[in-house]
Scaffold this motif. Structure first.
Motif, mmCIF file in Angstrom:
data_model
loop_
_atom_site.group_PDB
_atom_site.id
_atom_site.type_symbol
_atom_site.label_atom_id
_atom_site.label_comp_id
_atom_site.label_asym_id
_atom_site.label_seq_id
_atom_site.Cartn_x
_atom_site.Cartn_y
_atom_site.Cartn_z
ATOM 1 N N ARG A 136 0.837 -1.209 0.000
ATOM 2 C CA ARG A 136 0.000 0.000 0.000
ATOM 3 C C ARG A 136 0.870 1.257 0.000
ATOM 4 O O ARG A 136 0.636 2.186 -0.757
ATOM 5 N N LEU A 172 -1.595 0.736 -3.921
ATOM 6 C CA LEU A 172 -2.636 -0.227 -4.294
ATOM 7 C C LEU A 172 -3.040 -1.128 -3.132
ATOM 8 O O LEU A 172 -2.254 -1.376 -2.218
ATOM 9 N N VAL A 179 -7.804 3.077 -4.260
ATOM 10 C CA VAL A 179 -6.375 2.995 -4.496
ATOM 11 C C VAL A 179 -5.847 4.373 -4.905
ATOM 12 O O VAL A 179 -6.596 5.212 -5.422
#
Ligand SMILES: Nc1ncnc2c1ncn2[C@@H]1O[C@H](COP(=O)(O)OP(=O)(O)O)[C@@H](O)[C@H]1O
Ligand SMILES: O=P(O)(O)OC[C@H](O)CO
Length: 500
Positions: free
Chosen positions: A124, A129, A285
């Motif tokens: 992340r 993402l 995201v």
């Protein structure tokens, strides 16, 4: 002699070529559908050579339709289905395996292992993402593991990886250029969106040799020239962006807080967040947006995996409709869905749920549910999914979204956009040109080559075709959403036997 900007739009279900003029008008368009392969439940593949052949054929067709010469094409912008993974032999130019499509779920269990390895937070932070089989990393790893000898060949520098843009650039330049852009790289789960480099630690974790990865360049710059053998003359390729970032650009969402939603095979809601990446606490995201030359911009994105694909399913598998546009009058022929809801979680659920094991469900059936009710529930499911993502986006960004710009094939449906406005309690605007994905790619290429001067010139081209204004009361809206949330709960974890 009139000059055009060419956009090659390589989507999930079709390849398109559009020629635009300086006003952003469509002067010629050609489109070709290609085959979808479903070798096992949850698996989705394309043939990279068919992608290439269909793209070249529409390129010629679009030019022939208006008798445009290669010297009349000022430059080419490429936009593409993202994440879809192709690996090919550097010498022969032949793919070593079919393209693994973004929708493919074959690496879901690998993602479970990644989570168990405690990698979620790292992924992340570096890539922006939410770890998922959707992104390219585990698809590349899968091919290197499963195709005999592939990893060794990759380590010895014999194989190349690319998303579809990169594959097309390689083919168009006769194998001279192996490059992609920031927006596509940011969807691989291997690219550090802060340093703008391939991330060594992630490459090591997935055991992917860096030598097979493309050079990463800004979305708006000259990548190379096409091979005259292919296009009849050498034409500059001057723009690349993943289709959703291209649509954000084509919709002129240049300022922080600007939002668009594209209703295609899936639905993709993107908000420009400016020069700083915003991280999400609600299942969105963080991704790189396409910028004009010399700038890097970020976006928040909510990806809905199955949207217009539901309508294709009604047509091709259930035979409930003959064509997609028929859904509009069918939906309008009934008052509501008679209390039924369809959740088209055919390949799991993306944002904001990120549930790999969700599967499709139809709930609330009574004897009174007709074909029209079923079709209406299918169309409404697009709007509900967008609602859930938009709600998350408002929470993460701190912006209240008052106007949503719509585009993509299914945005032609007036019923859908009116229902969307109702369920969001926000205005939905449809521009004159709903081919904003292709237009965005053309703009990026045109800015790099001086066809358009700056963003202001581009902004002047955006025209409103129709606004959809909310028309239902708050009580009804809340009641409909309550039913939808119940339906979602039924779909979650369906394919995971270990979950209760
Ligand atoms: N009038 C319509 N109503 C509802 N869905 C539609 C309509 N027209 C097209 N679609 C859906 O939109 C999708 C095609 O949109 P497009 O933007 O071309 O998709 P993609 O780029 O993902 O291939 C298809 O899934 C189709 O079923
Ligand atoms: O080809 P589309 O329009 O369905 O877009 C696919 C997306 O890029 C997948 O992330």
């Amino acid at each position: 002699m009139e000059k055009y900007m060419m956009a090659l739009d390589q989507g999930t279900t079709s390849s398109r070529c559009i020629l635009f003029d300086r006003k952003g008008n469509i002067c010629s368009v050609a489109q070709k559908e290609f085959e979808q392969h479903y070798p096992k439940p949850g698996w989705v593949e394309h043939d990279p050579m068919e992608i290439w052949a269909s793209q070249v054929s529409v390129l010629s067709e679009a030019m022939n339709k208006i008798a445009a010469l290669p010297e009349q094409i000022h430059a080419i912008g490429i936009t593409n289905q993202r994440e879809t993974t192709i690996i090919w032999d550097k010498k022969t130019g032949r793919p070593i395996y079919p393209a693994i499509v973004w929708q493919c779920r074959r690496t879901s269990e690998r993602i479970d292992r990644l989570r168990a390895d405690g990698m979620t937070q790292k992924v992340r932070e570096k890539t922006g993402l939410v770890p998922d089989a959707y992104f390219s990393a585990t698809k590349i790893e899968w091919i290197l593991d499963q195709v005999p000898g592939a990893r060794k060949r990759a380590q010895e520098g014999e194989l190349l990886f690319g998303t579809v843009d990169c594959w097309l650039v390689w083919k168009l330049t006769g194998g001279a250029v192996h490059a992609t852009d920031y927006t596509n790289a940011s969807r691989t789960m291997l690219f550090n969106i802060h340093t703008l480099e391939w991330d060594k630690e992630l490459l090591e974790y997935f055991n992917i040799p860096q030598s097979m990865l493309p050079k990463v360049l800004p979305s708006s710059c000259i990548y190379g020239k096409t091979d005259p053998e292919v296009t009849g003359g050498a034409i500059p390729i001057a723009g690349i962006a993943g289709d959703q970032q291209a649509a954000l650009f084509g919709q002129c969402c240049f300022e922080p807080g600007d939002v668009k939603n594209t209703y295609g095979t899936g639905c993709f809601l993107l908000m420009n967040t400016g020069s700083e990446p915003v991280s999400s606490d609600h299942g969105l995201v963080t991704t790189i947006a396409a910028g004009s030359p010399g700038e890097v911009q970020y976006a928040l994105e909510g990806s809905v995996f199955v949207a217009g694909a539901t309508i294709q399913w009604l047509r091709d598998e259930l035979w409930m409709i003959r064509n997609a546009s028929e859904t509009e009058s069918l939906c309008q022929s009934v008052e509501d869905t008679a209390g039924s809801y369809l959740v088209p979680a055919f390949t799991g659920l993306g944002a904001p749920y990120w549930n790999q094991y969700a599967r499709g469900t139809f709930v609330g059936l009574t004897r009174g549910v007709s074909r029209a009710h079923f079709v209406r529930a299918a169309v409404e499911s697009l709007a509900y999914q967008v609602h859930d993502v938009l709600e998350a986006m408002e929470q993460d960004s701190g912006y209240t979204i008052e106007i949503l710009k719509a585009d993509g094939g299914a945005s032609a449906n007036n019923f859908l956009l009116q229902f969307q406005a109702d369920i969001l309690d926000a205005q939905v605007d449809r521009p004159g040109c709903i081919e904003t994905t292709a237009l965005g790619a053309a703009y990026l290429a045109g800015l790099a080559t001086g066809y358009w001067k700056d963003k202001e010139e581009i902004r002047a081209n955006w025209q409103l075709q129709r606004s959809f204004i909310p028309s239902i009361g708050e009580t009804k809206r809340k009641q409909k959403l309550k039913g939808w949330k119940k339906a979602i709960r039924c779909a979650l974890f369906w394919a995971n036997d270990e979950e209760e």
